[in-house]
Design a protein around this motif. Structure first.
Motif, PDB file in Angstrom:
ATOM      1  N   TYR A 283       9.424   2.680   6.081  1.00  0.00           N
ATOM      2  CA  TYR A 283       8.722   1.520   6.647  1.00  0.00           C
ATOM      3  C   TYR A 283       9.515   0.241   6.430  1.00  0.00           C
ATOM      4  CZ  TYR A 283       4.758   4.401   7.748  1.00  0.00           C
ATOM      5  OH  TYR A 283       3.972   5.365   8.307  1.00  0.00           O
ATOM      6  N   HIS A 284       9.454  -0.623   7.447  1.00  0.00           N
ATOM      7  CA  HIS A 284      10.151  -1.917   7.390  1.00  0.00           C
ATOM      8  C   HIS A 284       9.203  -3.069   7.116  1.00  0.00           C
ATOM      9  CE1 HIS A 284      12.692   0.536  10.227  1.00  0.00           C
ATOM     10  NE2 HIS A 284      13.565   0.189   9.280  1.00  0.00           N
ATOM     11  N   ARG A 285       7.906  -2.816   7.270  1.00  0.00           N
ATOM     12  CA  ARG A 285       6.934  -3.913   7.187  1.00  0.00           C
ATOM     13  C   ARG A 285       5.565  -3.303   6.932  1.00  0.00           C
ATOM     14  NH1 ARG A 285       6.121  -9.122   9.386  1.00  0.00           N
ATOM     15  NH2 ARG A 285       8.328  -9.241   9.864  1.00  0.00           N
ATOM     16  N   VAL A 286       4.702  -4.078   6.256  1.00  0.00           N
ATOM     17  CA  VAL A 286       3.329  -3.629   5.999  1.00  0.00           C
ATOM     18  C   VAL A 286       2.369  -4.717   6.474  1.00  0.00           C
ATOM     19  CG1 VAL A 286       1.619  -3.196   4.157  1.00  0.00           C
ATOM     20  CG2 VAL A 286       3.849  -2.055   4.079  1.00  0.00           C
ATOM     21  N   VAL A 287       1.299  -4.276   7.115  1.00  0.00           N
ATOM     22  CA  VAL A 287       0.185  -5.170   7.453  1.00  0.00           C
ATOM     23  C   VAL A 287      -1.021  -4.642   6.702  1.00  0.00           C
ATOM     24  CG1 VAL A 287      -1.332  -6.017   9.296  1.00  0.00           C
ATOM     25  CG2 VAL A 287       1.093  -5.578   9.779  1.00  0.00           C
ATOM     26  N   THR A 288      -1.738  -5.496   6.005  1.00  0.00           N
ATOM     27  CA  THR A 288      -2.902  -5.016   5.275  1.00  0.00           C
ATOM     28  C   THR A 288      -3.984  -6.092   5.267  1.00  0.00           C
ATOM     29  OG1 THR A 288      -3.603  -3.885   3.247  1.00  0.00           O
ATOM     30  CG2 THR A 288      -2.054  -5.685   2.967  1.00  0.00           C
ATOM     31  N   VAL A 289      -5.170  -5.713   4.815  1.00  0.00           N
ATOM     32  CA  VAL A 289      -6.318  -6.627   4.822  1.00  0.00           C
ATOM     33  C   VAL A 289      -6.870  -6.737   3.400  1.00  0.00           C
ATOM     34  CG1 VAL A 289      -8.629  -7.074   5.795  1.00  0.00           C
ATOM     35  CG2 VAL A 289      -6.917  -5.833   7.156  1.00  0.00           C
ATOM     36  N   ASP A 290      -7.139  -7.950   2.958  1.00  0.00           N
ATOM     37  CA  ASP A 290      -7.777  -8.224   1.668  1.00  0.00           C
ATOM     38  C   ASP A 290      -7.318  -7.265   0.565  1.00  0.00           C
ATOM     39  OD1 ASP A 290      -9.097 -10.341   2.768  1.00  0.00           O
ATOM     40  OD2 ASP A 290     -11.080  -9.428   2.768  1.00  0.00           O
ATOM     41  N   LEU A 291      -6.070  -7.429   0.184  1.00  0.00           N
ATOM     42  CA  LEU A 291      -5.535  -6.658  -0.950  1.00  0.00           C
ATOM     43  C   LEU A 291      -6.358  -6.971  -2.193  1.00  0.00           C
ATOM     44  CD1 LEU A 291      -1.667  -7.136  -0.752  1.00  0.00           C
ATOM     45  CD2 LEU A 291      -2.881  -4.951  -0.791  1.00  0.00           C
ATOM     46  N   HIS A 292      -6.643  -5.987  -2.991  1.00  0.00           N
ATOM     47  CA  HIS A 292      -7.410  -6.243  -4.216  1.00  0.00           C
ATOM     48  C   HIS A 292      -6.690  -7.283  -5.084  1.00  0.00           C
ATOM     49  CE1 HIS A 292      -9.934  -5.735  -7.660  1.00  0.00           C
ATOM     50  NE2 HIS A 292      -8.883  -5.432  -8.387  1.00  0.00           N
ATOM     51  N   ALA A 293      -5.370  -7.209  -5.112  1.00  0.00           N
ATOM     52  CA  ALA A 293      -4.582  -8.180  -5.875  1.00  0.00           C
ATOM     53  C   ALA A 293      -3.426  -8.632  -4.976  1.00  0.00           C
ATOM     54  CB  ALA A 293      -4.031  -7.527  -7.141  1.00  0.00           C
ATOM     55  N   ALA A 294      -3.428  -9.931  -4.640  1.00  0.00           N
ATOM     56  CA  ALA A 294      -2.449 -10.440  -3.666  1.00  0.00           C
ATOM     57  C   ALA A 294      -1.007 -10.215  -4.128  1.00  0.00           C
ATOM     58  CB  ALA A 294      -2.700 -11.918  -3.416  1.00  0.00           C
ATOM     59  N   GLN A 295      -0.812 -10.135  -5.463  1.00  0.00           N
ATOM     60  CA  GLN A 295       0.561  -9.992  -5.971  1.00  0.00           C
ATOM     61  C   GLN A 295       1.187  -8.633  -5.618  1.00  0.00           C
ATOM     62  OE1 GLN A 295      -2.109 -10.647  -7.814  1.00  0.00           O
ATOM     63  NE2 GLN A 295      -2.239  -9.388  -9.659  1.00  0.00           N
ATOM     64  N   ILE A 296       0.377  -7.708  -5.110  1.00  0.00           N
ATOM     65  CA  ILE A 296       0.939  -6.411  -4.693  1.00  0.00           C
ATOM     66  C   ILE A 296       1.972  -6.614  -3.578  1.00  0.00           C
ATOM     67  CG2 ILE A 296       0.321  -4.209  -3.541  1.00  0.00           C
ATOM     68  CD1 ILE A 296      -2.244  -4.287  -5.249  1.00  0.00           C
ATOM     69  N   GLN A 297       1.827  -7.708  -2.841  1.00  0.00           N
ATOM     70  CA  GLN A 297       2.837  -8.024  -1.810  1.00  0.00           C
ATOM     71  C   GLN A 297       4.233  -8.037  -2.425  1.00  0.00           C
ATOM     72  OE1 GLN A 297       1.505 -11.361   1.019  1.00  0.00           O
ATOM     73  NE2 GLN A 297       0.054 -11.449  -0.670  1.00  0.00           N
ATOM     74  N   GLY A 298       4.316  -8.490  -3.673  1.00  0.00           N
ATOM     75  CA  GLY A 298       5.607  -8.570  -4.345  1.00  0.00           C
ATOM     76  C   GLY A 298       6.130  -7.217  -4.798  1.00  0.00           C
ATOM     77  N   PHE A 299       5.285  -6.195  -4.778  1.00  0.00           N
ATOM     78  CA  PHE A 299       5.754  -4.839  -5.128  1.00  0.00           C
ATOM     79  C   PHE A 299       6.600  -4.255  -4.000  1.00  0.00           C
ATOM     80  CE2 PHE A 299       1.840  -3.731  -8.022  1.00  0.00           C
ATOM     81  CZ  PHE A 299       2.178  -4.786  -8.860  1.00  0.00           C
ATOM     82  N   LEU A 300       6.417  -4.831  -2.801  1.00  0.00           N
ATOM     83  CA  LEU A 300       7.125  -4.317  -1.621  1.00  0.00           C
ATOM     84  C   LEU A 300       8.279  -5.250  -1.306  1.00  0.00           C
ATOM     85  CD1 LEU A 300       3.776  -3.633   0.060  1.00  0.00           C
ATOM     86  CD2 LEU A 300       5.598  -1.943   0.300  1.00  0.00           C
ATOM     87  N   ASP A 301       9.505  -4.708  -1.288  1.00  0.00           N
ATOM     88  CA  ASP A 301      10.647  -5.555  -0.938  1.00  0.00           C
ATOM     89  C   ASP A 301      10.881  -5.547   0.560  1.00  0.00           C
ATOM     90  OD1 ASP A 301      11.210  -6.626  -3.412  1.00  0.00           O
ATOM     91  OD2 ASP A 301      12.313  -4.845  -4.044  1.00  0.00           O
ATOM     92  N   ILE A 302       9.808  -5.577   1.304  1.00  0.00           N
ATOM     93  CA  ILE A 302       9.834  -5.691   2.766  1.00  0.00           C
ATOM     94  C   ILE A 302       8.728  -6.699   3.114  1.00  0.00           C
ATOM     95  CG2 ILE A 302      10.770  -3.400   3.331  1.00  0.00           C
ATOM     96  CD1 ILE A 302       7.905  -2.364   3.633  1.00  0.00           C
TER      97      ILE A 302
END
Ligand code: R5P
Length: 317
Positions: A125-144
């Motif tokens: 995967y090159h990109r993720v789209v998601t809705v209301d992550l339980h913890a917004a910092q999870i975005q930083g777990f993905l280097d995409i």
């Protein structure tokens, strides 16, 4: 000659095909043909049935229960599309499972949200789209890139029609304060917070309410309802403290174990859930579903056209 990104393809795993069909209907594109079968031993047998070479591909799949089956389908799609020479592959994960495993809050435990993030990238995967992550910092777990969408604008529209009087937004725990505060701000009302302590996956204890609910209609706001323990206990306690009517709203209706029975027995007027996860519409009483299909369709369309996704939320803050 075909230009880069000219072709858009949307696929769905088996987790939530109705949502994927609704998204495609809003976008005016057909759902991509794929065959998802099981080998006799239970292993996944996936085949994408149309050409994806050079295409901009989106795979819609919440990683809700059965989480491992749904997650593996999503990973397998990524691998399949990468090997089929798709140009860009985006995982559209309306509900991101394992998001609550986002830190080492004690010794010798995994951070499964990070593990899932690593697997998504490894799968192609090159990109993720998601809705209301339980913890917004999870975005930083993905280097995409991650496009984090909010269900709130859609939910708030419906909340305004509930006819609640002298409304107070209540967060069932301290961790949910940010989300609840955003609802309170949109509704122009005050916020109260329940001080909850988790004893186990199924059991929580309410210590205190910070703020007044006596004489108010209460809107309980949470990002997810799993066993229903937190929100049903919160509904009971606000009633005990003198609340008039109680309304529940949450984005992700995981509804594990006997959550449906718990919710059905709660003293609440209305339950608003988003459809990031398929809902047991017939079994759950007083349910209203707020569909995320149009929001997801607009986000996919904007990503495909390289337009701003934040613009979708510009009137919100
Ligand atoms: C907790 O941090 C979450 O925001 C939810 O309140 C919680 O996960 C809901 O779980 P349950 O329904 O099992 O109480």
């Amino acid at each position: 000659m075909r230009m880069r990104g000219e072709r858009l393809r949307v696929f769905s795993g088996t987790a939530h095909q109705r949502l994927a069909q609704d998204v495609c209907a809003f976008m005016g594109v057909p759902l991509g043909a794929a065959s998802l079968q099981r080998f006799p031993d239970g292993e996944l047998d996936l085949k994408v049935e149309c050409d994806v070479r050079g295409a901009d591909v989106f795979v819609i799949q919440p990683t809700c229960p059965p989480v491992h089956d749904n997650l593996f389908e999503l990973l397998s799609f990524g691998d399949c599309l990468r090997r089929a020479s798709a140009d860009r592959i985006t995982a559209v994960i309306p509900y991101f499972g394992y998001a609550r495993s986002d830190r080492k809050d004690e010794g010798r435990v995994p951070i499964n949200a990070k593990l899932v993030a690593n697997m998504l990238v490894s799968a192609g995967y090159h990109r993720v789209v998601t809705v209301d992550l339980h913890a917004a910092q999870i975005q930083g777990f993905l280097d995409i890139p991650v496009d984090h969408l909010y269900a709130r604008p859609v939910m708030i529209e419906r909340v305004r029609q509930l006819g609640a009087q002298n409304i107070k937004v209540v967060s069932p725990d301290i961790g949910g304060t940010k989300l609840a505060r955003a609802y309170a701000k949109n509704l122009g009302c005050d916020l109260a917070i329940i001080d909850k302590r988790r004893i186990s996956g199924e059991q929580t204890v309410i210590e205190n309410i910070i703020g007044e609910v006596d004489g108010h209609d209460v809107l309980l706001v949470d990002d997810m309802v799993s066993t229903g323990g937190s929100i049903v206990d919160a509904a009971r306690i606000v009633k005990e403290k003198g609340a008039n009517r109680v309304f529940l709203t949450a984005t992700h209706a995981v509804l594990a174990g006997n959550a449906v029975e718990r919710l059905n027995s709660a003293d609440v007027e209305k339950i608003l859930f988003a459809d990031t996860i398929p809902l047991p519409d017939e079994r759950l009483q007083r349910l209203e579903v707020c569909s995320m299909a149009q929001l997801l369709a607009r986000a996919i369309d904007r990503i495909h056209r390289s337009e701003s996704v934040s613009k979708l939320f510009e009137s919100e803050s």
